[in-house]
Write an enzyme that holds these catalytic residues in place. Structure first.
Site, PDB file in Angstrom:
ATOM      1  N   TRP A 163      24.484  -6.419 -11.911  1.00  0.00           N
ATOM      2  CA  TRP A 163      23.128  -6.607 -12.433  1.00  0.00           C
ATOM      3  C   TRP A 163      23.163  -7.389 -13.743  1.00  0.00           C
ATOM      4  O   TRP A 163      24.127  -7.290 -14.516  1.00  0.00           O
ATOM      5  CB  TRP A 163      22.445  -5.257 -12.687  1.00  0.00           C
ATOM      6  CG  TRP A 163      22.339  -4.362 -11.491  1.00  0.00           C
ATOM      7  CD1 TRP A 163      22.959  -3.150 -11.313  1.00  0.00           C
ATOM      8  CD2 TRP A 163      21.578  -4.590 -10.304  1.00  0.00           C
ATOM      9  NE1 TRP A 163      22.627  -2.613 -10.100  1.00  0.00           N
ATOM     10  CE2 TRP A 163      21.784  -3.471  -9.449  1.00  0.00           C
ATOM     11  CE3 TRP A 163      20.745  -5.618  -9.861  1.00  0.00           C
ATOM     12  CZ2 TRP A 163      21.190  -3.365  -8.199  1.00  0.00           C
ATOM     13  CZ3 TRP A 163      20.154  -5.511  -8.612  1.00  0.00           C
ATOM     14  CH2 TRP A 163      20.370  -4.397  -7.801  1.00  0.00           C
TER      15      TRP A 163
ATOM     16  N   TRP B 198      11.493   0.884  -3.922  1.00  0.00           N
ATOM     17  CA  TRP B 198      12.431   0.044  -4.688  1.00  0.00           C
ATOM     18  C   TRP B 198      13.791  -0.032  -4.010  1.00  0.00           C
ATOM     19  O   TRP B 198      14.398  -1.102  -3.922  1.00  0.00           O
ATOM     20  CB  TRP B 198      12.553   0.556  -6.129  1.00  0.00           C
ATOM     21  CG  TRP B 198      11.400   0.045  -6.949  1.00  0.00           C
ATOM     22  CD1 TRP B 198      10.234   0.700  -7.207  1.00  0.00           C
ATOM     23  CD2 TRP B 198      11.281  -1.256  -7.539  1.00  0.00           C
ATOM     24  NE1 TRP B 198       9.401  -0.105  -7.936  1.00  0.00           N
ATOM     25  CE2 TRP B 198      10.014  -1.313  -8.158  1.00  0.00           C
ATOM     26  CE3 TRP B 198      12.106  -2.371  -7.614  1.00  0.00           C
ATOM     27  CZ2 TRP B 198       9.566  -2.451  -8.843  1.00  0.00           C
ATOM     28  CZ3 TRP B 198      11.657  -3.511  -8.294  1.00  0.00           C
ATOM     29  CH2 TRP B 198      10.405  -3.529  -8.892  1.00  0.00           C
TER      30      TRP B 198
ATOM     31  N   GLU C  20       2.210   4.370   8.706  1.00  0.00           N
ATOM     32  CA  GLU C  20       2.349   4.207   7.248  1.00  0.00           C
ATOM     33  C   GLU C  20       2.364   5.569   6.562  1.00  0.00           C
ATOM     34  O   GLU C  20       3.137   5.812   5.640  1.00  0.00           O
ATOM     35  CB  GLU C  20       1.212   3.342   6.682  1.00  0.00           C
ATOM     36  CG  GLU C  20       1.266   1.889   7.102  1.00  0.00           C
ATOM     37  CD  GLU C  20       2.643   1.265   6.918  1.00  0.00           C
ATOM     38  OE1 GLU C  20       3.201   1.338   5.816  1.00  0.00           O
ATOM     39  OE2 GLU C  20       3.176   0.704   7.894  1.00  0.00           O
TER      40      GLU C  20
ATOM     41  N   ASN D  17       0.646  -3.671  -1.119  1.00  0.00           N
ATOM     42  CA  ASN D  17       2.006  -3.378  -0.640  1.00  0.00           C
ATOM     43  C   ASN D  17       2.835  -4.645  -0.400  1.00  0.00           C
ATOM     44  O   ASN D  17       4.000  -4.714  -0.787  1.00  0.00           O
ATOM     45  CB  ASN D  17       1.935  -2.553   0.646  1.00  0.00           C
ATOM     46  CG  ASN D  17       3.321  -2.233   1.168  1.00  0.00           C
ATOM     47  OD1 ASN D  17       4.125  -1.615   0.481  1.00  0.00           O
ATOM     48  ND2 ASN D  17       3.630  -2.686   2.383  1.00  0.00           N
TER      49      ASN D  17
ATOM     50  N   TRP E 217      17.148  -2.511  -9.993  1.00  0.00           N
ATOM     51  CA  TRP E 217      15.855  -2.057  -9.455  1.00  0.00           C
ATOM     52  C   TRP E 217      15.254  -0.912 -10.266  1.00  0.00           C
ATOM     53  O   TRP E 217      14.032  -0.735 -10.299  1.00  0.00           O
ATOM     54  CB  TRP E 217      15.993  -1.649  -7.979  1.00  0.00           C
ATOM     55  CG  TRP E 217      16.980  -0.545  -7.694  1.00  0.00           C
ATOM     56  CD1 TRP E 217      18.292  -0.683  -7.358  1.00  0.00           C
ATOM     57  CD2 TRP E 217      16.747   0.881  -7.721  1.00  0.00           C
ATOM     58  NE1 TRP E 217      18.889   0.549  -7.168  1.00  0.00           N
ATOM     59  CE2 TRP E 217      17.963   1.528  -7.380  1.00  0.00           C
ATOM     60  CE3 TRP E 217      15.629   1.670  -7.985  1.00  0.00           C
ATOM     61  CZ2 TRP E 217      18.090   2.919  -7.309  1.00  0.00           C
ATOM     62  CZ3 TRP E 217      15.755   3.055  -7.918  1.00  0.00           C
ATOM     63  CH2 TRP E 217      16.961   3.670  -7.585  1.00  0.00           C
TER      64      TRP E 217
ATOM     65  N   TRP F 162       5.633   6.958   6.760  1.00  0.00           N
ATOM     66  CA  TRP F 162       6.577   6.523   5.713  1.00  0.00           C
ATOM     67  C   TRP F 162       6.510   7.468   4.513  1.00  0.00           C
ATOM     68  O   TRP F 162       7.510   7.763   3.877  1.00  0.00           O
ATOM     69  CB  TRP F 162       6.282   5.081   5.274  1.00  0.00           C
ATOM     70  CG  TRP F 162       7.026   4.089   6.119  1.00  0.00           C
ATOM     71  CD1 TRP F 162       6.521   3.386   7.179  1.00  0.00           C
ATOM     72  CD2 TRP F 162       8.406   3.701   5.984  1.00  0.00           C
ATOM     73  NE1 TRP F 162       7.509   2.586   7.711  1.00  0.00           N
ATOM     74  CE2 TRP F 162       8.674   2.748   6.995  1.00  0.00           C
ATOM     75  CE3 TRP F 162       9.439   4.049   5.123  1.00  0.00           C
ATOM     76  CZ2 TRP F 162       9.923   2.162   7.161  1.00  0.00           C
ATOM     77  CZ3 TRP F 162      10.691   3.462   5.283  1.00  0.00           C
ATOM     78  CH2 TRP F 162      10.922   2.533   6.291  1.00  0.00           C
TER      79      TRP F 162
HETATM   80  P1  FAD Z   1      -2.258   2.012   3.209  1.00  0.00           P
HETATM   81  O1  FAD Z   1      -1.683   0.827   3.879  1.00  0.00           O
HETATM   82  O2  FAD Z   1      -3.684   2.282   3.450  1.00  0.00           O
HETATM   83  O3  FAD Z   1      -1.378   3.253   3.683  1.00  0.00           O
HETATM   84  C1  FAD Z   1      -1.902   4.583   3.757  1.00  0.00           C
HETATM   85  C2  FAD Z   1      -0.999   5.526   3.016  1.00  0.00           C
HETATM   86  O4  FAD Z   1       0.296   5.571   3.618  1.00  0.00           O
HETATM   87  C3  FAD Z   1      -0.760   5.139   1.568  1.00  0.00           C
HETATM   88  O5  FAD Z   1      -1.821   5.549   0.747  1.00  0.00           O
HETATM   89  C4  FAD Z   1       0.555   5.839   1.269  1.00  0.00           C
HETATM   90  O6  FAD Z   1       0.356   7.202   0.964  1.00  0.00           O
HETATM   91  C5  FAD Z   1       1.288   5.741   2.605  1.00  0.00           C
HETATM   92  N1  FAD Z   1       2.171   4.581   2.614  1.00  0.00           N
HETATM   93  C6  FAD Z   1       1.875   3.316   2.974  1.00  0.00           C
HETATM   94  N2  FAD Z   1       2.969   2.525   2.883  1.00  0.00           N
HETATM   95  C7  FAD Z   1       3.962   3.308   2.435  1.00  0.00           C
HETATM   96  C8  FAD Z   1       5.332   3.086   2.130  1.00  0.00           C
HETATM   97  N3  FAD Z   1       5.923   1.893   2.300  1.00  0.00           N
HETATM   98  N4  FAD Z   1       6.078   4.128   1.675  1.00  0.00           N
HETATM   99  C9  FAD Z   1       5.537   5.348   1.529  1.00  0.00           C
HETATM  100  N5  FAD Z   1       4.243   5.619   1.815  1.00  0.00           N
HETATM  101  C10 FAD Z   1       3.465   4.619   2.255  1.00  0.00           C
HETATM  102  N6  FAD Z   1       3.350   4.103  -2.669  1.00  0.00           N
HETATM  103  C11 FAD Z   1       2.898   5.123  -3.420  1.00  0.00           C
HETATM  104  O7  FAD Z   1       2.065   5.897  -2.950  1.00  0.00           O
HETATM  105  N7  FAD Z   1       3.362   5.315  -4.684  1.00  0.00           N
HETATM  106  C12 FAD Z   1       4.298   4.506  -5.250  1.00  0.00           C
HETATM  107  O8  FAD Z   1       4.707   4.732  -6.392  1.00  0.00           O
HETATM  108  C13 FAD Z   1       4.755   3.398  -4.497  1.00  0.00           C
HETATM  109  N8  FAD Z   1       5.644   2.520  -5.022  1.00  0.00           N
HETATM  110  C14 FAD Z   1       6.094   1.465  -4.265  1.00  0.00           C
HETATM  111  C15 FAD Z   1       7.035   0.585  -4.809  1.00  0.00           C
HETATM  112  C16 FAD Z   1       7.509  -0.483  -4.061  1.00  0.00           C
HETATM  113  C17 FAD Z   1       8.533  -1.420  -4.650  1.00  0.00           C
HETATM  114  C18 FAD Z   1       7.036  -0.688  -2.751  1.00  0.00           C
HETATM  115  C19 FAD Z   1       7.534  -1.842  -1.935  1.00  0.00           C
HETATM  116  C20 FAD Z   1       6.112   0.183  -2.193  1.00  0.00           C
HETATM  117  C21 FAD Z   1       5.630   1.272  -2.929  1.00  0.00           C
HETATM  118  N9  FAD Z   1       4.684   2.173  -2.399  1.00  0.00           N
HETATM  119  C22 FAD Z   1       4.256   3.232  -3.162  1.00  0.00           C
HETATM  120  C23 FAD Z   1       4.263   2.087  -0.987  1.00  0.00           C
HETATM  121  C24 FAD Z   1       2.982   1.270  -0.721  1.00  0.00           C
HETATM  122  O9  FAD Z   1       3.051   0.032  -1.367  1.00  0.00           O
HETATM  123  C25 FAD Z   1       1.702   1.986  -1.163  1.00  0.00           C
HETATM  124  O10 FAD Z   1       1.687   3.301  -0.644  1.00  0.00           O
HETATM  125  C26 FAD Z   1       0.454   1.270  -0.640  1.00  0.00           C
HETATM  126  O11 FAD Z   1       0.436  -0.062  -1.081  1.00  0.00           O
HETATM  127  C27 FAD Z   1      -0.782   1.982  -1.141  1.00  0.00           C
HETATM  128  O12 FAD Z   1      -1.941   1.313  -0.723  1.00  0.00           O
HETATM  129  P2  FAD Z   1      -2.877   1.966   0.377  1.00  0.00           P
HETATM  130  O13 FAD Z   1      -3.164   3.382   0.060  1.00  0.00           O
HETATM  131  O14 FAD Z   1      -4.043   1.061   0.552  1.00  0.00           O
HETATM  132  O15 FAD Z   1      -1.921   1.904   1.653  1.00  0.00           O
END
Ligand code: FAD
Length: 473
Positions: A302, A378, A271, A337, A355, A274
């Site tokens: 759209w 997005w 993650e 997420n 989007w 990502w």
């Molecule tokens: P955890 O599951 O604990 O993951 C650990 C870390 O990994 C996160 O804190 C984050 O830094 C990174 N990470 C995890 N998933 C992703 C992902 N899919 N893409 C990139 N990095 C990821 N994340 C943001 O940090 N900022 C945003 O503005 C953002 N906008 C999003 C918009 C959409 C439409 C979607 C689908 C996802 C978005 N995310 C965003 C990715 C993800 O949803 C969040 O990082 C995550 O939910 C944060 O919760 P966590 O720290 O508990 O994640």
């Protein structure tokens, strides 16, 4: 020697390469510049981010003995002026990768160069610089899996040893006060958020420790369950650089040995991978936040559905999982997420709203709003991104609810008007017989809306639109 350390998305003392470099040189003048002039208006920091920033800066200032200088304006003007004012012979900062930041940094370097001030920038935000990871042919990655495989191949030899906070000789300088930056929302929207979040370096460390103690062992399974709170919730801390990915990786190093740890550790590293990938993408395609990565989506039909957009924002679509997510976002500045994916998919595919409108709302309301991650998230959901979900993957919000919130606990929490519905109907109240609705105190169209659109019809309309652009392409 006297060095200005320009803090930006690296609001921490430990594992901060710019700060370490400055501390080695001698006296340090720490500054934060609220720069609303360099980014294009649409990319200025949103309201929830400003709330977080306020508290994060307060914490950083406390760690710096109240010596953090606050300024506002164009960083490329403000920093050279400060250097002249305090007689600094060097400026150090950690890099940021948004297009406007890169342009601003170039301008800053030029201005400082002309003034004879040394300037050094560092990587304080990522495991790898976004330009470092290349395909065998020397190209940029467009797909996550091979990108991450390449990162993993390099990790054992990468420098991921985080450093301790350095000893600092801090110089005090007059500046604006933190309050004069007006970062807190004028309306009491975020009141109570300090019970949910602890912005700042100590809060980030505490969050990581708590997760390692209680969450990691169930991360791989639990991360998809919105009510399990099984994820790290480090996203805002990472965005503001209150903790570095190096620190998280170092903390995870010993955890693989814990029973079942390996799988969970690998999933979490992926993650975080990502996050690296999103930065790689936005660096290689700087317009990621405003343009479709796949050009055929420029022709997608759209809809301009203002009412639908409004109901989506307010969590009043009649689809409980979507509504619960949108309400969680408004109430906490965060959305899980899995629900981000479902809520985003609903806006894009069920309502066929561009989007970028959803991205904008998230940008303003997420405490973890991050240009790269938000844009990639997005575009991933829309199918317009580089490594995106295929266009025909249209989340069914009812089925997603049944699968990831089977007992409806998440929906009950955020849509309390549905709390007495039996599990069988919690994700599709309109399918409940009249007497069940009555017993649960639910009056559709009154206490809770009926479904804004019919799933099957909306799905067909979305697919029709996508088929059209796919054919044209
Ligand atoms: P955890 O599951 O604990 O993951 C650990 C870390 O990994 C996160 O804190 C984050 O830094 C990174 N990470 C995890 N998933 C992703 C992902 N899919 N893409 C990139 N990095 C990821 N994340 C943001 O940090 N900022 C945003 O503005 C953002 N906008 C999003 C918009 C959409 C439409 C979607 C689908 C996802 C978005 N995310 C965003 C990715 C993800 O949803 C969040 O990082 C995550 O939910 C944060 O919760 P966590 O720290 O508990 O994640």
């Amino acid at each position: 020697m006297k060095t200005i350390v320009w803090f930006r998305q690296d609001l921490r003392l430990a594992d901060n390469p710019a700060l370490n470099w400055a501390a080695e040189r001698g006296d340090v003048v720490p500054v934060y510049v609220l720069d609303d002039d360099t980014p294009p208006p649409a990319l200025r920091m949103g309201a929830a981010s400003r709330w977080w920033l306020y508290h994060s800066l307060a914490a950083l200032n406390a760690s710096l003995g109240g010596k953090l200088v606050f300024r506002r304006g164009k960083a490329a003007d403000v920093i050279p002026a400060l250097a002249a004012e305090v007689g600094a012979d060097a400026v150090a900062f950690n890099r940021a990768y948004e297009e406007w930041n890169i342009k601003g940094d170039k301008a800053l370097k030029e201005a400082l160069g002309k003034a004879g001030v040394t300037v050094e920038s560092f990587n304080g935000a990522l495991l790898f610089e976004p330009w470092e990871i290349k395909t065998k042919m020397g190209g940029d990655y467009k797909v996550f899996t091979p990108f991450w495989a390449e990162c993993e191949r390099r990790l054992p030899t990468a420098n991921i040893q985080p450093t301790e906070a350095p000893k600092l000789n801090l110089l005090g300088v007059m500046g604006d006060s933190l309050d004069s930056l007006h970062l807190l929302p004028p309306k009491p929207w975020a009141d109570g958020w300090l019970e949910l979040w602890t912005p700042g370096e100590a809060g980030a460390e505490a969050r990581l420790d708590e997760f390692l103690a209680t969450g990691l062992s169930n991360y791989a399974n639990g991360r998809n369950v919105p009510n399990a709170e099984a994820t790290t919730r480090l996203s805002a801390h990472l965005h503001f650089g209150e903790i570095s990915p190096r620190q998280v990786f170092a903390a995870l190093a010993g955890q693989s040995l814990i029973k079942g740890g390996g799988h969970n550790v690998d999933t979490l590293k992926r993650e975080l991978g990502w996050r690296e990938f999103c930065n790689h993408l936005i660096y290689t395609f700087p317009k990621m936040a405003i343009q479709n990565w796949r050009e055929e989506f420029n022709h997608y039909p759209w809809q301009a559905d203002e009412e639908g957009y409004d109901l989506w924002q307010k969590g009043q679509t009649g689809y409980p999982l979507v509504d619960a997510g949108m309400r969680e976002l408004w109430a906490t500045g965060y959305m899980h997420n899995r629900v981000r994916m479902v809520a985003a998919s609903f806006l894009i595919k069920h309502l066929r709203i561009d989007w970028r409108n959803g991205e904008k709302w998230f940008w303003d309301t997420l405490v973890d709003a991050d240009l790269a991650n938000n844009a990639c998230g997005w575009q991933w959901v829309a199918g317009s991104g580089a490594d995106a979900a295929p266009y025909f993957r249209i989340f069914n919000p009812v089925e997603q609810g049944k699968k990831f919130d089977p007992d409806g606990a998440y929906v009950r929490k955020w849509c309390p008007e549905l709390k007495d519905l039996p599990d069988a109907f919690i994700h599709a109240p309109w399918t409940a017989p009249e007497h069940i609705l009555r017993q649960a105190g639910v009056k559709l169209g009154d206490s809770y809306p009926g479904p804004l659109v019919d799933h099957q019809q909306a799905r067909e309309a979305a697919l029709h639109g996508y088929r059209k652009i796919a054919r044209q392409h």
